[in-house]
Motif scaffolding. Structure first.
Motif, short mmCIF file in Angstrom:
data_model
loop_
_atom_site.label_atom_id
_atom_site.label_comp_id
_atom_site.label_asym_id
_atom_site.label_seq_id
_atom_site.Cartn_x
_atom_site.Cartn_y
_atom_site.Cartn_z
N ALA A 75 0.84 -1.20 0.00
CA ALA A 75 0.00 0.00 0.00
C ALA A 75 0.88 1.25 0.00
CB ALA A 75 -0.94 0.00 1.21
N LEU A 93 1.84 9.40 -5.73
CA LEU A 93 2.14 10.78 -5.33
C LEU A 93 3.38 11.33 -6.02
CD1 LEU A 93 1.20 10.52 -1.57
CD2 LEU A 93 0.00 11.87 -3.32
N PHE A 110 -8.07 5.81 5.97
CA PHE A 110 -8.49 5.33 4.65
C PHE A 110 -10.01 5.38 4.51
CE2 PHE A 110 -10.05 2.23 1.66
CZ PHE A 110 -9.39 2.64 0.52
N LEU A 167 -4.50 11.51 0.84
CA LEU A 167 -3.60 10.41 0.46
C LEU A 167 -2.22 10.58 1.10
CD1 LEU A 167 -3.78 7.80 -1.20
CD2 LEU A 167 -2.75 9.06 -3.10
N ARG A 168 -1.74 11.82 1.19
CA ARG A 168 -0.44 12.05 1.85
C ARG A 168 -0.52 11.71 3.33
NH1 ARG A 168 -0.25 16.50 -1.86
NH2 ARG A 168 -1.22 17.87 -0.34
N ILE A 218 -5.74 -0.03 -3.36
CA ILE A 218 -5.39 -0.16 -1.94
C ILE A 218 -6.59 -0.48 -1.06
CG2 ILE A 218 -3.30 1.23 -2.15
CD1 ILE A 218 -4.82 3.56 -0.87
N LEU A 248 -0.53 7.99 3.69
CA LEU A 248 0.81 7.47 3.45
C LEU A 248 1.69 7.64 4.69
CD1 LEU A 248 3.09 6.32 1.70
CD2 LEU A 248 3.44 8.63 0.79
N LYS A 301 2.49 1.71 -3.45
CA LYS A 301 1.53 2.20 -4.45
C LYS A 301 1.21 3.68 -4.25
CE LYS A 301 -0.41 -2.31 -5.27
NZ LYS A 301 -1.53 -3.20 -5.30
N MET A 302 1.04 4.08 -2.99
CA MET A 302 0.75 5.49 -2.71
C MET A 302 1.94 6.38 -3.06
SD MET A 302 -1.62 5.52 0.73
CE MET A 302 -0.70 4.29 1.67
N GLU A 303 3.14 5.94 -2.69
CA GLU A 303 4.35 6.71 -3.02
C GLU A 303 4.50 6.88 -4.53
OE1 GLU A 303 7.61 4.67 -1.11
OE2 GLU A 303 7.59 6.07 0.55
N ILE A 322 -5.92 4.10 -7.94
CA ILE A 322 -5.11 3.99 -6.72
C ILE A 322 -5.98 3.62 -5.52
CG2 ILE A 322 -5.09 6.48 -6.20
CD1 ILE A 322 -2.29 3.98 -5.36
#
Length: 166
Positions: free
Chosen positions: A20, A28, A98, A55-56, A137, A59, A23-25, A133
């Motif tokens: 997760a 972004l 989330f 999302l940040r 996740i 993360l 994928k987020m990194e 995205i």
């Protein structure tokens, strides 16, 4: 909970957070506010600004939990209290971030959760990368929510009861 169970849960939670986070990194690092609003126009700016902010935060919470669970696993002597607190924080920071994002760009519609359809509903139609995205996740955070359900309320109740009897 038994120490062996908590240790296994710590390991599996950490393993689930890793993809997760990756994928987020990746998302972004690839998409900016300008890139996301280019397709939908200026009126979608507030939506994407809120989405990127949420999302940040997710993360960061996920990375912090990942690191704390790594400490739990690497310690020579398993610290049950530290592990349970790390799992509790993973639930309350990651799962809640989330499923209940501050800017409410999307939400989970429980009516769809058990039908096999996607339960995530967006406030407005997002561009494909944003939709992708979140849907990628979602499964990870659903599994984590199921795994860590004990830490939603039972963990605190148990801690309070132990303090009263101490």
């Amino acid at each position: 909970m038994l120490a062996a169970n908590v240790q296994k849960l710590s390991e599996s939670t950490r393993e689930k957070l890793k993809p997760a986070i990756e994928k987020m990194e990746e998302f972004l690092n690839e998409y900016s506010l300008q890139a996301l609003t280019a397709e939908n126009g200026v009126d979608s700016g507030a939506f994407y600004k809120g989405f990127l902010s949420d999302l940040r935060h997710l993360l960061v919470f996920s990375e912090v939990s990942y690191e704390k669970l790594g400490v739990v696993i690497r310690r020579a002597n398993f610290d049950m209290d530290f592990a349970e607190k790390a799992l509790y924080n993973a639930y309350h920071h990651c799962i809640n971030s989330f499923f209940y994002p501050k800017n409410e760009c999307y939400s989970e519609d429980g009516r769809y959760a058990y039908t096999g359809q996607e339960a995530i509903r967006f406030r407005q139609t997002p561009v494909k990368p944003v939709r992708d995205i979140i849907l990628e996740i979602t499964k990870i955070y659903e599994e984590l929510r199921d795994d860590l359900a004990y830490y939603e309320s039972d963990y605190l109740t148990q801690r309070r009861m132990n303090q009263r009897h101490a």
